[in-house]
Design a protein around this motif. Structure first.
Motif, short mmCIF file in Angstrom:
data_model
loop_
_atom_site.label_atom_id
_atom_site.label_comp_id
_atom_site.label_asym_id
_atom_site.label_seq_id
_atom_site.Cartn_x
_atom_site.Cartn_y
_atom_site.Cartn_z
N PRO A 62 17.72 93.53 16.77
CA PRO A 62 16.41 93.42 17.40
C PRO A 62 15.96 91.99 17.68
O PRO A 62 15.36 91.72 18.72
CB PRO A 62 15.48 94.10 16.38
CG PRO A 62 16.36 95.10 15.70
CD PRO A 62 17.70 94.43 15.59
N ASP A 63 16.25 91.05 16.78
CA ASP A 63 15.79 89.69 17.00
C ASP A 63 16.44 89.07 18.23
O ASP A 63 15.76 88.39 19.02
CB ASP A 63 16.06 88.82 15.76
CG ASP A 63 17.54 88.79 15.37
OD1 ASP A 63 18.21 89.83 15.51
OD2 ASP A 63 18.01 87.73 14.92
N LEU A 64 17.72 89.32 18.43
CA LEU A 64 18.40 88.78 19.61
C LEU A 64 17.94 89.48 20.89
O LEU A 64 17.83 88.86 21.94
CB LEU A 64 19.91 88.91 19.45
CG LEU A 64 20.53 88.09 18.31
CD1 LEU A 64 22.04 88.32 18.24
CD2 LEU A 64 20.23 86.60 18.48
N LEU A 65 17.68 90.78 20.79
CA LEU A 65 17.19 91.51 21.96
C LEU A 65 15.79 91.03 22.35
O LEU A 65 15.48 90.91 23.54
CB LEU A 65 17.18 93.01 21.69
CG LEU A 65 18.55 93.67 21.55
CD1 LEU A 65 18.40 95.14 21.17
CD2 LEU A 65 19.36 93.54 22.83
N HIS A 66 14.94 90.77 21.38
CA HIS A 66 13.60 90.25 21.69
C HIS A 66 13.69 88.91 22.40
O HIS A 66 12.97 88.65 23.37
CB HIS A 66 12.80 90.11 20.40
CG HIS A 66 12.37 91.40 19.80
ND1 HIS A 66 12.14 91.58 18.45
CD2 HIS A 66 12.13 92.62 20.37
CE1 HIS A 66 11.77 92.82 18.23
NE2 HIS A 66 11.77 93.47 19.37
N ALA A 67 14.58 88.04 21.92
CA ALA A 67 14.76 86.73 22.56
C ALA A 67 15.24 86.89 24.00
O ALA A 67 14.79 86.20 24.91
CB ALA A 67 15.74 85.88 21.75
N ALA A 68 16.18 87.84 24.22
CA ALA A 68 16.69 88.07 25.57
C ALA A 68 15.61 88.62 26.48
O ALA A 68 15.53 88.29 27.66
CB ALA A 68 17.88 89.03 25.52
N LEU A 69 14.75 89.47 25.93
CA LEU A 69 13.66 90.05 26.72
C LEU A 69 12.69 88.96 27.18
O LEU A 69 12.29 88.91 28.35
CB LEU A 69 12.93 91.09 25.88
CG LEU A 69 11.90 91.98 26.59
CD1 LEU A 69 12.57 92.85 27.64
CD2 LEU A 69 11.17 92.85 25.58
N LEU A 70 12.33 88.07 26.28
CA LEU A 70 11.40 87.00 26.63
C LEU A 70 12.03 85.99 27.58
O LEU A 70 11.32 85.37 28.38
CB LEU A 70 10.93 86.29 25.36
CG LEU A 70 10.03 87.11 24.42
CD1 LEU A 70 9.76 86.35 23.13
CD2 LEU A 70 8.71 87.45 25.11
N ALA A 71 13.35 85.85 27.51
CA ALA A 71 14.04 84.89 28.36
C ALA A 71 14.36 85.45 29.74
O ALA A 71 14.92 84.74 30.58
CB ALA A 71 15.33 84.42 27.69
N GLY A 72 14.03 86.71 29.99
CA GLY A 72 14.33 87.30 31.28
C GLY A 72 15.75 87.77 31.44
O GLY A 72 16.18 88.11 32.53
N GLU A 73 16.50 87.80 30.34
CA GLU A 73 17.89 88.25 30.38
C GLU A 73 18.01 89.75 30.14
O GLU A 73 19.11 90.31 30.22
CB GLU A 73 18.70 87.48 29.32
CG GLU A 73 18.72 85.98 29.56
CD GLU A 73 19.21 85.21 28.35
OE1 GLU A 73 19.49 85.86 27.32
OE2 GLU A 73 19.31 83.98 28.42
N CYS A 74 16.89 90.38 29.84
CA CYS A 74 16.86 91.81 29.54
C CYS A 74 15.55 92.34 30.10
O CYS A 74 14.51 91.67 30.04
CB CYS A 74 16.95 92.00 28.03
SG CYS A 74 17.10 93.69 27.47
N ASP A 75 15.57 93.56 30.67
CA ASP A 75 14.36 94.12 31.29
C ASP A 75 13.53 94.94 30.31
O ASP A 75 12.30 94.93 30.38
CB ASP A 75 14.75 95.00 32.48
CG ASP A 75 15.38 94.19 33.59
OD1 ASP A 75 14.66 93.38 34.19
OD2 ASP A 75 16.57 94.37 33.85
#
Length: 310
Positions: free
Chosen positions: A139-152
């Protein structure tokens, strides 16, 4: 510091890329290698940015650099700006292709085996040109990707500790249950307690997950140490194979075990571990057409999984 200093033309996108690369890599040398430029160029760019801002962004140490308090604040906004630009690029590309485009969805255990595959299939039937990219991580890495625009968007258990800027939408609620393979000796025990269960090997979540913290708290309440005989893993295929080929126990979302004929729920309730499963999205970013199409199908298919749907 006057806000005009950030808007007087000296701040460039390369500065944002530099500072995020330094933070991610932990050193100027590693950042230079990642960006395929020389170390002096990175150092010069960092000095320029610190002069523009009027603050030090990193503390230099013998093993690399760490963000200062000011650096952490600026990094949060730098990642948000870069995330918005990545999203703009993707949406423009979708318009140019005149199709619905692509969606990147992150997932972690809950919702990954039933809800997400069914929603993807339905979205693909409605939009054959839709490309869905599934990204599995903690979850921590997914949250970072979400905020960085790498994940929708992210499908999984909603976290009470999600970073600022992320909003969760509840789809259904699912208990976490203790699971073992069919034929496991634990099923022969009558009303086993946690001390007896701790004698078996376990598959534990990794430390970056809330489920790990919840399980540790469960053992602490019983004055027990977590099992020394354990594997730490969050990859569902690996975890399932460990359960099927050994005498491991694992705590999993109930729907994963109930839909697998080779797994069986252990008669040991985990009443304190029941969490909302849903979709996490960026608070300040409107969804792309592709993300909206998948979100719609996630809502529709969640309605059939649990009567307690928000």
């Amino acid at each position: 510091m006057s806000s005009a200093r950030l808007l007087d033309g000296r701040l460039k996108l390369r500065h944002l890329n530099l500072v995020t690369a330094i933070a991610d890599c932990g050193s100027i040398v590693a950042a230079a290698e990642t960006l395929f430029i020389t170390q002096p160029v990175v150092s010069r760019g960092l000095r320029e940015l610190e002069e523009i801002l009027g603050v030090d962004l990193f503390e230099r140490g013998p093993r690399g650099v760490t963000p200062t308090e000011s650096g952490a604040v600026f990094l949060e906004h730098a990642r948000a700006v870069l995330g918005q630009l990545r999203l703009a690029q993707r949406r423009l590309e979708q318009l140019a292709r005149a199709d619905i485009g692509a969606v990147t969805v992150g997932t972690h255990l809950a919702g990954s085996n039933i809800l997400l595959p069914h929603a993807i299939s339905a979205a693909k039937r409605e939009h054959p040109g839709l490309t869905v990219i599934v990204r599995e991580s903690t979850p921590d890495l997914l949250h970072a990707a979400l905020l960085a625009g790498e994940c929708d968007l992210i499908v999984g258990r909603l976290s009470a500790t999600a970073p600022v800027g992320i909003v969760g939408h509840v789809l259904y609620r699912e208990p976490i249950r203790l699971v073992a393979r069919v034929g496991h000796p634990v099923h022969e025990l009558e009303a086993p307690d946690l001390r007896r269960l701790a004698e078996f090997p376990w598959v534990f979540p990794v430390e970056q997950t809330e489920l790990r913290a919840e399980l540790e708290a469960l053992f602490i309440r019983e004055n027990l140490a977590i099992p020394a005989d354990r594997v730490e893993c969050t990859s569902l295929p690996t975890l399932r194979e460990l359960l099927l080929t050994g005498d491991f126990l694992a705590a999993l979302p109930m729907l994963i075990a109930e839909r697998d004929e080779r797994l069986r729920l252990v008669e040991f309730p985990l009443p304190s571990i029941r969490r909302a499963v849903g979709v996490s999205v960026p608070a300040e970013r409107s969804p792309t057409p592709a993300a909206a199409a998948l979100f719609e199908q996630l809502r529709a298919h969640a309605a059939g999984l649990d009567p307690d749907v928000a």
